[in-house]
Structures are given as structure tokens and as C-alpha cells.
Design an enzyme around this catalytic site. Structure first.
Site, mmCIF file in Angstrom:
data_model
loop_
_atom_site.group_PDB
_atom_site.id
_atom_site.type_symbol
_atom_site.label_atom_id
_atom_site.label_comp_id
_atom_site.label_asym_id
_atom_site.label_seq_id
_atom_site.Cartn_x
_atom_site.Cartn_y
_atom_site.Cartn_z
ATOM 1 N N GLY A 23 0.771 -1.238 0.000
ATOM 2 C CA GLY A 23 0.000 0.000 0.000
ATOM 3 C C GLY A 23 0.798 1.283 0.000
ATOM 4 N N MET A 109 -4.278 -7.249 -6.489
ATOM 5 C CA MET A 109 -3.696 -8.422 -7.148
ATOM 6 C C MET A 109 -4.722 -9.386 -7.762
ATOM 7 S SD MET A 109 -0.652 -7.597 -7.029
ATOM 8 C CE MET A 109 0.215 -9.033 -7.658
ATOM 9 N N HIS A 128 0.948 0.591 -13.265
ATOM 10 C CA HIS A 128 1.702 -0.597 -13.663
ATOM 11 C C HIS A 128 3.188 -0.225 -13.707
ATOM 12 C CE1 HIS A 128 2.466 -4.342 -15.774
ATOM 13 N NE2 HIS A 128 3.092 -3.698 -16.739
ATOM 14 N N GLU A 195 6.212 6.407 -9.080
ATOM 15 C CA GLU A 195 4.794 6.010 -8.951
ATOM 16 C C GLU A 195 4.055 6.921 -7.975
ATOM 17 O OE1 GLU A 195 3.705 1.904 -8.414
ATOM 18 O OE2 GLU A 195 5.606 1.176 -9.209
#
Ligand code: GRF
Length: 215
Positions: A23, A109, A128, A195
Site C-alpha cells: 500500500g 492483485m 503498472h 509512482e
């Protein structure tokens, strides 16, 4: 009757975040929501996890966000093909109640079924850790690290989710350098930093209407 909270949230992008693991992306989004570029732009209606042990749930708790666990193990007795859909249908019941504008996958997932994707078409985004045109699957950093002698960079991709795995329309990509002496861990550390900036930026642009969605 509309409550004060409803009125306050009226113009915000209402999101539900799906997370299965550590997370760190969730944490980056929640941090920007509390004190950064997503402040007053989004409403985080809930974090949903398929994994009761996900550290992401602890992070959500620290931010006071509603957490919902739909444990995938509870569906083990459902026969093969039906299992994924049965699990998802329970998640859908929560979403029907929460009515989010956008579902944000942050290290979720599970592969979503076509039924789910069609219902929320252009309202599900994913991050991704590779260029989705070059690599699809769960090990983007491992894939790039294996090629460290041939490539100079990899890419982080934020995309809408379609019926394939990591194949949906690309929203934004950001390059991450790959060095010949990288390990998977060193590359991942560098990539996650990217990210954590990119995902909140994309959500801000969606909230501001600069990126159009199916909402
Ligand atoms: C990230 O690398 C993300 O790109 C991928 O799964 C990982 C999740 O990490 N989809 P975290 O749970 O956000 O730390």
C-alpha cells in the site's frame, strides 16, 4: 436529506481504492489528499482489500479511511470459474452503495472480470510498474532489472483498465532510468518514487476534468 458532509463533497471526485499488499501507492494518494495536491479535490469513500493481512489496511486506518475486506479465501468453495465473479459480486455490492466516480487500483492483485470492467468502463484506473506495451504481468521491476544491460530506462504507466491484463488505454507514462548495476530492489525503490508522484497527479488531473473518464 443531504448531510453537511454530502454538501462539502459535492464537487469532489469520489474514489474507492482497491489494494492487496503493502500500500505505498495508497499512502501516497492519502497523503496528497490530506495535505497536498489532492486536498479538497477528492473524497476517499473506502479502501477495499481482498487480503485481510494487507498492510495497506493499516495505512488506511492511520488516515481514518473506511476499510472493507472481502477476503478472497472465503470463496474457496465456489467452483473454479465462478469463484472470481462471486468474490467480485460482493465487492460490487459495496460499490453500489458507495457510488464512486472512480475505482483506483493500487497494488490490487486480482484480475477483474469483463462484467466488472464493462460496468465501470473508463472508471477504473491502474498503475503498472512497466510500459504496458512492453510487459504485462505482476513483476514489472524484475522484468526491467533482467534487461538492465540492454535498456536505459523503463516506464511507469497509469492506464484505464480494460478486459485484458495491463492492456487498457494509457493515461500517462513516466520514465525511470535503469542502470547496469541495478538490482530489482534498487530499481523498485527508484520506480516507486516515480509512482508515488505520478498516480496522485493523474488523479488530480481527473478531478480537475483534464482527463475525461466514464463518469
Ligand atoms: C506497484 O509497483 C504498482 O505499480 C503495482 O503493484 C505495486 C503495488 O505497490 N501495480 P504498493 O502496494 O502500492 O506498495
Amino acid at each position: 436529506m443531504k448531510t453537511e458532509a454530502d454538501k462539502k463533497n459535492k464537487n469532489k471526485l469520489k474514489i474507492v481504492i482497491f489494494a492487496s499488499g503493502s500500500g505505498t501507492n495508497l499512502e501516497a494518494i492519502l497523503t496528497e489528499w490530506k495535505t497536498g495536491i489532492l486536498k479538497n479535490k477528492i473524497e476517499v469513500a473506502a479502501v477495499i482489500s481482498d487480503n485481510p493481512d494487507a498492510y495497506a489496511l493499516k495505512r488506511a486506518e492511520n488516515f481514518g479511511v473506511r476499510r472493507t475486506v472481502v477476503d478472497r479465501k472465503r470463496f474457496r468453495s465456489v467452483p473454479g470459474k465462478e469463484r472470481r465473479r462471486a468474490h467480485e459480486k460482493e465487492i460490487e455490492r459495496h460499490l453500489d452503495r458507495l457510488q464512486p466516480d472512480l475505482v483506483v487500483l493500487a497494488g490490487y492483485m486480482r484480475i477483474l472480470t469483463p462484467e466488472f470492467v464493462r460496468k465501470y468502463w473508463k472508471r477504473i484506473v491502474n498503475i503498472h510498474p512497466a510500459d504496458t506495451a512492453a510487459y504485462q504481468g505482476p513483476d514489472g521491476y524484475g522484468w526491467a532489472a533482467e534487461r538492465k544491460k540492454e535498456i536505459t530506462h523503463t516506464k511507469i504507466t497509469v492506464h484505464f483498465v480494460d478486459e485484458g491484463v495491463d492492456t487498457g488505454p494509457v493515461i500517462r507514462q513516466e520514465e525511470v532510468p535503469v542502470y547496469p548495476d541495478d538490482t530489482v530492489d534498487s530499481l523498485k525503490m527508484r520506480g516507486l518514487k516515480v509512482e508515488h508522484e505520478l498516480y496522485p497527479e493523474v488523479l488530480r488531473d481527473i478531478a480537475d476534468g483534464r482527463i475525461s473518464t466514464g463518469r
